[in-house]
Design a protein around this motif. Structure first.
Motif, PDB file in Angstrom:
ATOM      1  N   GLY A 158       0.781  -1.229   0.000  1.00 63.18           N
ATOM      2  CA  GLY A 158       0.000   0.000   0.000  1.00 63.18           C
ATOM      3  C   GLY A 158       0.811   1.276   0.000  1.00 63.18           C
ATOM      4  O   GLY A 158       0.263   2.363   0.221  1.00 63.18           O
ATOM      5  N   MET A 159       2.113   1.176  -0.284  1.00 64.83           N
ATOM      6  CA  MET A 159       2.974   2.350  -0.247  1.00 64.83           C
ATOM      7  C   MET A 159       3.268   2.862  -1.652  1.00 64.83           C
ATOM      8  O   MET A 159       3.235   2.106  -2.628  1.00 64.83           O
ATOM      9  CB  MET A 159       4.286   2.025   0.473  1.00 64.83           C
ATOM     10  CG  MET A 159       4.096   1.495   1.883  1.00 64.83           C
ATOM     11  SD  MET A 159       5.653   1.361   2.792  1.00 64.83           S
ATOM     12  CE  MET A 159       6.007   3.093   3.126  1.00 64.83           C
ATOM     13  N   LYS A 160       3.541   4.148  -1.748  1.00 61.66           N
ATOM     14  CA  LYS A 160       4.019   4.758  -2.987  1.00 61.66           C
ATOM     15  C   LYS A 160       5.544   4.653  -2.963  1.00 61.66           C
ATOM     16  O   LYS A 160       6.190   5.209  -2.079  1.00 61.66           O
ATOM     17  CB  LYS A 160       3.585   6.219  -3.068  1.00 61.66           C
ATOM     18  CG  LYS A 160       2.091   6.419  -3.137  1.00 61.66           C
ATOM     19  CD  LYS A 160       1.702   7.870  -2.908  1.00 61.66           C
ATOM     20  CE  LYS A 160       2.417   8.808  -3.870  1.00 61.66           C
ATOM     21  NZ  LYS A 160       1.993  10.230  -3.650  1.00 61.66           N
ATOM     22  N   ALA A 161       6.124   3.931  -3.922  1.00 65.12           N
ATOM     23  CA  ALA A 161       7.550   3.631  -3.869  1.00 65.12           C
ATOM     24  C   ALA A 161       8.223   3.953  -5.194  1.00 65.12           C
ATOM     25  O   ALA A 161       7.659   3.740  -6.267  1.00 65.12           O
ATOM     26  CB  ALA A 161       7.769   2.161  -3.521  1.00 65.12           C
ATOM     27  N   ALA A 162       9.454   4.459  -5.098  1.00 63.13           N
ATOM     28  CA  ALA A 162      10.232   4.780  -6.293  1.00 63.13           C
ATOM     29  C   ALA A 162      11.710   4.791  -5.943  1.00 63.13           C
ATOM     30  O   ALA A 162      12.095   4.994  -4.787  1.00 63.13           O
ATOM     31  CB  ALA A 162       9.824   6.145  -6.850  1.00 63.13           C
ATOM     32  N   VAL A 163      12.551   4.559  -6.947  1.00 63.84           N
ATOM     33  CA  VAL A 163      13.994   4.742  -6.795  1.00 63.84           C
ATOM     34  C   VAL A 163      14.290   6.222  -6.957  1.00 63.84           C
ATOM     35  O   VAL A 163      13.921   6.837  -7.963  1.00 63.84           O
ATOM     36  CB  VAL A 163      14.782   3.920  -7.836  1.00 63.84           C
ATOM     37  CG1 VAL A 163      16.265   4.286  -7.814  1.00 63.84           C
ATOM     38  CG2 VAL A 163      14.599   2.429  -7.582  1.00 63.84           C
ATOM     39  N   THR A 164      14.937   6.818  -5.954  1.00 61.25           N
ATOM     40  CA  THR A 164      15.174   8.261  -5.971  1.00 61.25           C
ATOM     41  C   THR A 164      16.642   8.641  -6.160  1.00 61.25           C
ATOM     42  O   THR A 164      16.939   9.787  -6.477  1.00 61.25           O
ATOM     43  CB  THR A 164      14.669   8.899  -4.667  1.00 61.25           C
ATOM     44  OG1 THR A 164      15.320   8.273  -3.549  1.00 61.25           O
ATOM     45  CG2 THR A 164      13.156   8.731  -4.540  1.00 61.25           C
ATOM     46  N   ARG A 165      17.541   7.698  -5.969  1.00 63.39           N
ATOM     47  CA  ARG A 165      18.971   7.973  -6.144  1.00 63.39           C
ATOM     48  C   ARG A 165      19.661   6.731  -6.693  1.00 63.39           C
ATOM     49  O   ARG A 165      19.289   5.605  -6.359  1.00 63.39           O
ATOM     50  CB  ARG A 165      19.644   8.367  -4.811  1.00 63.39           C
ATOM     51  CG  ARG A 165      19.352   9.782  -4.368  1.00 63.39           C
ATOM     52  CD  ARG A 165      20.015  10.085  -3.034  1.00 63.39           C
ATOM     53  NE  ARG A 165      19.876  11.504  -2.747  1.00 63.39           N
ATOM     54  CZ  ARG A 165      20.884  12.357  -2.619  1.00 63.39           C
ATOM     55  NH1 ARG A 165      22.130  11.935  -2.745  1.00 63.39           N
ATOM     56  NH2 ARG A 165      20.667  13.636  -2.369  1.00 63.39           N
ATOM     57  N   ARG A 166      20.677   6.959  -7.509  1.00 65.65           N
ATOM     58  CA  ARG A 166      21.496   5.881  -8.049  1.00 65.65           C
ATOM     59  C   ARG A 166      22.959   6.311  -8.026  1.00 65.65           C
ATOM     60  O   ARG A 166      23.273   7.485  -8.209  1.00 65.65           O
ATOM     61  CB  ARG A 166      21.103   5.536  -9.493  1.00 65.65           C
ATOM     62  CG  ARG A 166      19.663   5.044  -9.662  1.00 65.65           C
ATOM     63  CD  ARG A 166      19.355   4.786 -11.130  1.00 65.65           C
ATOM     64  NE  ARG A 166      17.976   4.359 -11.327  1.00 65.65           N
ATOM     65  CZ  ARG A 166      17.567   3.095 -11.318  1.00 65.65           C
ATOM     66  NH1 ARG A 166      18.451   2.128 -11.136  1.00 65.65           N
ATOM     67  NH2 ARG A 166      16.307   2.794 -11.506  1.00 65.65           N
ATOM     68  N   ARG A 167      23.829   5.331  -7.822  1.00 68.62           N
ATOM     69  CA  ARG A 167      25.269   5.607  -7.901  1.00 68.62           C
ATOM     70  C   ARG A 167      25.986   4.335  -8.311  1.00 68.62           C
ATOM     71  O   ARG A 167      25.711   3.263  -7.765  1.00 68.62           O
ATOM     72  CB  ARG A 167      25.814   6.102  -6.560  1.00 68.62           C
ATOM     73  CG  ARG A 167      27.326   6.368  -6.592  1.00 68.62           C
ATOM     74  CD  ARG A 167      27.856   6.837  -5.258  1.00 68.62           C
ATOM     75  NE  ARG A 167      27.254   8.092  -4.861  1.00 68.62           N
ATOM     76  CZ  ARG A 167      27.465   8.672  -3.679  1.00 68.62           C
ATOM     77  NH1 ARG A 167      28.252   8.084  -2.789  1.00 68.62           N
ATOM     78  NH2 ARG A 167      26.896   9.827  -3.385  1.00 68.62           N
ATOM     79  N   ARG A 168      26.913   4.457  -9.241  1.00 63.87           N
ATOM     80  CA  ARG A 168      27.743   3.319  -9.649  1.00 63.87           C
ATOM     81  C   ARG A 168      29.090   3.438  -8.958  1.00 63.87           C
ATOM     82  O   ARG A 168      29.692   4.512  -8.921  1.00 63.87           O
ATOM     83  CB  ARG A 168      27.906   3.298 -11.167  1.00 63.87           C
ATOM     84  CG  ARG A 168      26.573   3.105 -11.903  1.00 63.87           C
ATOM     85  CD  ARG A 168      26.779   2.892 -13.393  1.00 63.87           C
ATOM     86  NE  ARG A 168      27.421   1.621 -13.678  1.00 63.87           N
ATOM     87  CZ  ARG A 168      26.771   0.451 -13.748  1.00 63.87           C
ATOM     88  NH1 ARG A 168      25.467   0.403 -13.551  1.00 63.87           N
ATOM     89  NH2 ARG A 168      27.426  -0.653 -14.029  1.00 63.87           N
ATOM     90  N   ILE A 169      29.542   2.315  -8.397  1.00 62.26           N
ATOM     91  CA  ILE A 169      30.791   2.305  -7.649  1.00 62.26           C
ATOM     92  C   ILE A 169      31.645   1.112  -8.087  1.00 62.26           C
ATOM     93  O   ILE A 169      31.134   0.133  -8.636  1.00 62.26           O
ATOM     94  CB  ILE A 169      30.547   2.235  -6.128  1.00 62.26           C
ATOM     95  CG1 ILE A 169      29.865   0.913  -5.753  1.00 62.26           C
ATOM     96  CG2 ILE A 169      29.734   3.431  -5.651  1.00 62.26           C
ATOM     97  CD1 ILE A 169      29.799   0.646  -4.269  1.00 62.26           C
ATOM     98  N   ALA A 170      32.937   1.209  -7.825  1.00 62.06           N
ATOM     99  CA  ALA A 170      33.833   0.083  -8.105  1.00 62.06           C
ATOM    100  C   ALA A 170      33.520  -1.075  -7.167  1.00 62.06           C
ATOM    101  O   ALA A 170      33.028  -0.879  -6.054  1.00 62.06           O
ATOM    102  CB  ALA A 170      35.284   0.534  -7.926  1.00 62.06           C
ATOM    103  N   PHE A 171      33.783  -2.289  -7.620  1.00 64.95           N
ATOM    104  CA  PHE A 171      33.571  -3.451  -6.770  1.00 64.95           C
ATOM    105  C   PHE A 171      34.416  -3.332  -5.500  1.00 64.95           C
ATOM    106  O   PHE A 171      35.605  -3.021  -5.550  1.00 64.95           O
ATOM    107  CB  PHE A 171      33.972  -4.743  -7.483  1.00 64.95           C
ATOM    108  CG  PHE A 171      33.100  -5.103  -8.653  1.00 64.95           C
ATOM    109  CD1 PHE A 171      31.812  -4.592  -8.775  1.00 64.95           C
ATOM    110  CD2 PHE A 171      33.557  -5.963  -9.635  1.00 64.95           C
ATOM    111  CE1 PHE A 171      31.010  -4.933  -9.835  1.00 64.95           C
ATOM    112  CE2 PHE A 171      32.763  -6.316 -10.707  1.00 64.95           C
ATOM    113  CZ  PHE A 171      31.484  -5.788 -10.816  1.00 64.95           C
ATOM    114  N   GLY A 172      33.790  -3.615  -4.374  1.00 67.40           N
ATOM    115  CA  GLY A 172      34.527  -3.721  -3.129  1.00 67.40           C
ATOM    116  C   GLY A 172      35.083  -5.123  -2.963  1.00 67.40           C
ATOM    117  O   GLY A 172      34.906  -5.991  -3.820  1.00 67.40           O
ATOM    118  N   PRO A 173      35.756  -5.391  -1.848  1.00 67.87           N
ATOM    119  CA  PRO A 173      36.393  -6.703  -1.658  1.00 67.87           C
ATOM    120  C   PRO A 173      35.403  -7.863  -1.649  1.00 67.87           C
ATOM    121  O   PRO A 173      35.737  -8.957  -2.127  1.00 67.87           O
ATOM    122  CB  PRO A 173      37.099  -6.565  -0.304  1.00 67.87           C
ATOM    123  CG  PRO A 173      36.500  -5.348   0.341  1.00 67.87           C
ATOM    124  CD  PRO A 173      36.067  -4.463  -0.749  1.00 67.87           C
TER     125      PRO A 173
END
Length: 209
Positions: free
Chosen positions: A161-176
């Motif tokens: 019942g919630m209004k949901a969306a992706v609001t931020r994105r970031r691409r990063i290098a693979f961590g360990p």
């Protein structure tokens, strides 16, 4: 306990932009070092922070003391310590990295990142249980990897019942952790062959008034 990483920074940016009124009740679940809890407390919110790790609980108490802000810190599994309470905002930076089958439930430091074969061991619980802890108009802000199905997160929150969306994105290098299981992730089809970075996303979900 896991030191703050890029996912914490990404979620903190969303928190700073969220129009939370002074005195709002905020829950930081899986608080880790307490970085998000302290950020929310500095904005005048009444903050409760929860973590299953006693080391994280102690670190959060110490960091809140150093920052000079009040944070109520509780040890426990996800929402268990706050049953019966309600909040205006729930923050979550849960474990979301897919883990090879056969490892069982994560133990020790791996609890901060390992999240089952599809990365949704904790995400699905948050989607299922968080809405019941929100007041009308309340918001969930959570961060996860694109490897662990943001569309599933959106779908489950909307079903609740919630209004949901992706609001931020970031691409990063693979961590360990991802470097260690990169071959397995590609074999499972969770990581495309041409993809050499991980995408993090912030999901914002609001309960209608």
């Amino acid at each position: 306990m896991y030191a703050p990483q890029e996912d914490t920074e990404l979620l903190a940016g969303a928190l700073v932009e969220e129009p939370v009124p002074p005195g709002a009740d905020v829950l930081d679940v899986g608080t880790g070092s307490g970085a998000l809890a302290v950020t929310a407390a500095r904005r005048g919110s009444r903050v409760t922070a929860v973590d299953v790790s006693w080391r994280a609980v102690c670190a959060t108490r110490l960091n809140a003391l150093r920052a000079g802000v009040p944070v109520r810190v509780r040890q426990g599994n996800l929402f268990d310590p706050v049953r019966g309470r309600s909040f205006d905002l729930i923050l979550a930076n849960p474990p979301y990295v897919p883990a090879p089958d056969g490892r069982g439930r994560p133990r020790g430091a791996a609890r901060a990142w390992d999240a089952g074969g599809d990365g949704r061991l904790v995400l699905d619980r948050i989607c299922r249980e968080a809405p019941a802890l929100l007041r009308p108009g309340g918001v969930v802000l959570l961060v996860q990897s694109a490897l662990s199905g943001p569309e599933q997160t959106l779908g489950r929150l909307r079903t609740a019942g919630m209004k949901a969306a992706v609001t931020r994105r970031r691409r990063i290098a693979f961590g360990p952790v991802l470097r260690d299981r990169e071959v397995w992730l590609r074999e499972r089809g969770l990581l495309p062959a041409a993809d050499n970075e991980e995408e993090l996303v912030v999901v914002r979900a609001e309960l209608p008034v």
